[in-house]
Scaffold this active site. Structure first.
Site, PDB file in Angstrom:
ATOM      1  N   LYS A   1       0.643  -1.234  -0.202  1.00 53.54           N
ATOM      2  CA  LYS A   1       0.086   0.029   0.195  1.00 53.54           C
ATOM      3  C   LYS A   1       1.043   1.259   0.055  1.00 53.54           C
ATOM      4  O   LYS A   1       0.598   2.335  -0.722  1.00 53.54           O
ATOM      5  CB  LYS A   1      -0.875  -0.039   1.322  1.00 53.54           C
TER       6      LYS A   1
ATOM      7  N   LYS B   1      -3.019   1.279   8.968  1.00 50.00           N
ATOM      8  CA  LYS B   1      -2.998   0.291   7.970  1.00 50.00           C
ATOM      9  C   LYS B   1      -2.017  -0.588   7.741  1.00 50.00           C
ATOM     10  O   LYS B   1      -0.698  -0.297   7.634  1.00 50.00           O
ATOM     11  CB  LYS B   1      -3.271   1.077   6.655  1.00 50.00           C
TER      12      LYS B   1
ATOM     13  N   GLY C   1      -9.509  -6.237   3.203  1.00 51.38           N
ATOM     14  CA  GLY C   1     -10.436  -6.625   3.883  1.00 51.38           C
ATOM     15  C   GLY C   1     -10.515  -6.244   5.243  1.00 51.38           C
ATOM     16  O   GLY C   1     -11.500  -6.813   6.179  1.00 51.38           O
ATOM     17  N   GLY C   2     -10.169  -5.077   5.660  1.00 52.10           N
ATOM     18  CA  GLY C   2     -10.167  -4.591   6.704  1.00 52.10           C
ATOM     19  C   GLY C   2      -9.269  -5.074   7.961  1.00 52.10           C
ATOM     20  O   GLY C   2      -9.102  -4.639   9.015  1.00 52.10           O
TER      21      GLY C   2
ATOM     22  N   HIS D   1     -16.491   5.828   0.455  1.00 48.22           N
ATOM     23  CA  HIS D   1     -15.688   4.952  -0.354  1.00 48.22           C
ATOM     24  C   HIS D   1     -16.192   4.477  -1.747  1.00 48.22           C
ATOM     25  O   HIS D   1     -17.296   3.867  -1.799  1.00 48.22           O
ATOM     26  CB  HIS D   1     -15.682   3.729   0.553  1.00 48.22           C
TER      27      HIS D   1
ATOM     28  N   GLU E   1      -9.514   1.719  -5.433  1.00 43.64           N
ATOM     29  CA  GLU E   1     -10.344   2.442  -4.516  1.00 43.64           C
ATOM     30  C   GLU E   1      -9.956   3.673  -4.086  1.00 43.64           C
ATOM     31  O   GLU E   1      -8.771   4.264  -3.888  1.00 43.64           O
ATOM     32  CB  GLU E   1     -10.181   1.562  -3.184  1.00 43.64           C
TER      33      GLU E   1
ATOM     34  N   ARG F   1      -7.221  -8.300  -7.482  1.00 41.84           N
ATOM     35  CA  ARG F   1      -7.904  -9.543  -7.282  1.00 41.84           C
ATOM     36  C   ARG F   1      -9.417  -9.166  -7.686  1.00 41.84           C
ATOM     37  O   ARG F   1      -9.870  -7.886  -7.886  1.00 41.84           O
ATOM     38  CB  ARG F   1      -8.008  -9.944  -5.990  1.00 41.84           C
TER      39      ARG F   1
END
Length: 661
Positions: free
Chosen positions: A116, A158, A164-165, A208, A275, A292
């Site tokens: 990220k 993060k 997926g959180g 989001h 995103e 993915r």
């Protein structure tokens, strides 16, 4: 060439991939853990092989074992689904090195975008707007605290790997940062094997919104509209819809161009999602790229008419994309609701247990699709994600889709364990959702403020009458078999549902008529039971009340009657004549709220603790739950260690209470 595909995943996505593969004529291989031996995806595939134990680390995360199974069964391609190894660059490369086709992007693209921090740096170079943050290699506690002070609060911690959180924490104040860093790092190491963290300033009141991109091996890439994933709890998505109710055609084109440019910049191939977080001024900032297929891909399929898994398989086989950007047209509105085995009225605590009733075919009208990987009689275990199914609807417009989703949630109830079906129904009917004023943190704010939507639904009067009539009918039938009497006299019936108890007088009559009285609650009604399907277990009940014939789902689970009304399941049991000890509220014992794994123990025998102090954390279904002392005292015993598996309601810590002055 691809002839046989191994699906390196489980649950609804494994079933989803198998169905499309079968449509295209490919043979399939399923893999499973010991906990999933009887799961639907195992029986749906042509072949299936056990990977190992129930924990993902012993099964679905064993890339070497998966490749070994591919060789054993003659599979020539591997589809990773989402989660587990789907964004693991090492696994993607290992598949290629083993002579297998990895149905996903190249390992290098996964490596670049899966980091990220690195991906964000690439976007900064490409002048794609990004939220302020810290991406540095210095992961020391001192540096992270200093960077957090520079960025300001609130902010997000993060994990640079995964999604997926997992490995994500929302921090409101500096005093929360140390615990957030340790929790996020521990969770990321457990899930992804990488505890590297980044910090990012939180965009308050944000939405989001993500762009679906697709690229082939011939240099072509397209975007297929956007998805709005703003409705989240604890940074995990609950509802997704397409298109977004706040995105204009101009904004869609701008975000789409940036997303495609991002994909082409890293030599991307296959399905991916870029995103963005969007502020209240509709300015968008890059968050990350998921390399993915996404959980929420069905809403894109519903409005575009494309099968994205089919596209994945064709691109992996070397074929070009079937359309050009100018050929893509979007139609109507689609919404997906994630059905979680969790209790939204108890902090979204995950739930485990046996599925007593699951018949989604009852809801499959035109425009309704349900993707699942569970079956009636199966077990929901603590080892994997709490999402057990997805209810997806397509309508002419957004209001049409909302109405269809509310109906589908009521027509396809999951019985046997708590779930979020009623919460989902109330959420899409909430004014903030209907008016498109949701934010990514609004549900969490509702939980903190105990808004009405977060309160457990109370059984309506009609549900009580139905339950009383069914209980009375069952008892009358039993009495008739024993006494061989033509009728049974009235009797007292005490029913319990949730925290409520009801003392009723019931008088069964002929032809299903049951008269019910309760002077304390002002009840004086007659219910006529017309039919009840499926014999002893029950099912759809048809009855008449106040001259109106109706139907409702009423299912026996043991000695408890589950009555479903407006997507809420109300459980009615007869009150036991024997007093029951309430161990859950005993301050001398800290009980595990669910079946799971002890993640951390903060106390030892002899420690003095205060009310509210954290004692032990239990991890289950991607959630970490803390057990806290209910009263001041001294730790008498700690009955578990880090890594131990525990059952729901197991005693982990015993306290000797300290007398209050």
């Amino acid at each position: 060439m691809i002839n046989k595909i191994l699906i390196a995943n489980r649950g609804e996505i494994a079933c989803r991939v198998i169905r499309t593969a079968r449509k295209l004529g490919y043979r399939t291989v399923a893999v499973y853990s010991q906990a999933d031996a009887h799961a639907p995806h195992v029986g749906l595939a042509d072949e299936a092989v056990c990977l190992g134990g129930a924990p993902a680390s012993e099964s679905y995360l064993r890339g070497d074992r998966i490749i070994e199974v591919a060789r054993q069964t003659g599979a020539d391609a591997i589809h990773p689904g989402y989660g587990f190894l789907s964004e693991n660059a090492g696994f993607a490369q290992a598949c290629v090195d083993a002579g297998l086709i990895f149905i996903g992007p190249p390992a290098q693209a996964i490596r670049v975008m899966g980091d990220k921090a690195g991906a964000k740096a690439r976007m900064i170079e490409a002048r794609v707007p990004t939220a302020p943050g810290y991406l540095g290699e210095d992961q020391s506690e001192e540096r992270l605290h200093a960077e957090a002070e520079r960025l300001g609060y609130p902010l997000l911690v993060k994990a640079v790997s995964g999604g997926g959180g997992r490995g994500m924490r929302l921090v409101h104040h500096a005093s929360e940062l140390s615990l957030a860093l340790s929790g996020a790092r521990r969770e990321a190491l457990s899930a992804f094997g990488d505890g590297t963290l980044m910090l990012e300033r939180l965009i308050l009141n944000g939405r989001h919104i993500e762009i679906q991109v697709f690229a082939d091996a011939h240099g072509h890439a397209v975007y297929i509209g956007e998805r709005d994933c703003t409705s989240q709890r604890r940074r995990q998505k609950v509802i997704e819809e397409a298109p977004s109710p706040v995105v204009s055609p101009e904004m869609r084109a701008s975000m789409g161009r940036d997303a495609v440019a991002a994909a082409l910049a890293v030599g991307y191939r296959g399905a991916g999602t870029v995103e963005f977080i969007v502020d209240d001024g509709l300015n968008y900032y890059f968050l990350e790229m998921n390399t993915r297929l996404q959980v929420e891909h069905p809403v894109t399929e519903m409005i575009s008419g494309f099968d994205l898994v089919e596209w994945q398989l064709r691109v992996a086989a070397g074929q070009p994309l079937p359309v050009k950007q100018e050929d893509i047209r979007l139609h109507g509105h689609a919404i997906e609701a994630r059905l979680y085995a969790e209790d939204p009225y108890a902090g979204f605590a995950p739930q485990t247990g046996r599925i007593a009733w699951w018949r989604p075919g009852r809801a499959l009208y035109d425009g309704v699709r349900i993707d699942d990987g569970i079956c009636e009689g199966g077990e929901v275990t603590p080892f994997y994600d709490a999402m057990v199914a997805k209810v997806i609807v397509h309508g002419r417009d957004r209001d049409d889709a909302i109405r269809r989703l509310m109906a589908a949630l009521e027509d396809a109830p999951l019985l046997g364990l708590n779930n979020n079906a009623r919460f989902l129904r109330d959420l899409v009917d909430h004014e903030d959702f209907r008016q498109a004023t949701m934010t990514t943190t609004l549900i969490d704010q509702w939980a903190e403020q105990q808004e009405p939507i977060m309160l457990r639904p109370v059984a309506p009067r009609e549900a009580l009458l139905v339950a009383a009539a069914v209980h009375a009918s069952r008892q009358a039938a039993a009495a008739e078999r024993i006494l061989r009497s033509a009728s049974v006299a009235g009797f007292d019936l005490k029913l319990e549902t949730g925290a409520s108890r009801h003392a009723l007088r019931v008088m069964p009559g002929a032809r299903g008529v049951v008269h019910i009285q309760c002077s304390a609650e002002g009840i004086d009604a007659t219910v006529t039971l017309l039919s009840h399907e499926d014999g002893e277990q029950g099912g759809e009940l048809r009855y008449e009340l106040d001259g109106v014939r109706k139907r409702v789902l009423a299912v026996w689970v043991g000695e408890a009657l589950h009555v479903v009304m407006q997507a809420a399941t109300h459980v009615f049991t007869e009150v036991s004549p024997w007093p029951q000890q309430d161990q859950a509220n005993d301050p001398r014992r800290a009980l595990s709220p669910v079946a799971g794994v002890i993640a951390q123990v903060l106390v030892k025998e002899g420690d003095a603790v205060e009310a509210g102090q954290q004692l032990v954390s239990v991890e289950a279904m991607k959630m970490e739950m803390w057990l806290c002392a209910q009263a001041p005292g001294v730790v008498k015993a700690v009955l578990g260690s880090t890594g131990d598996q525990v059952q729901a309601q197991a005693v982990i810590v015993e306290l000797e209470l300290r007398e209050q002055p």
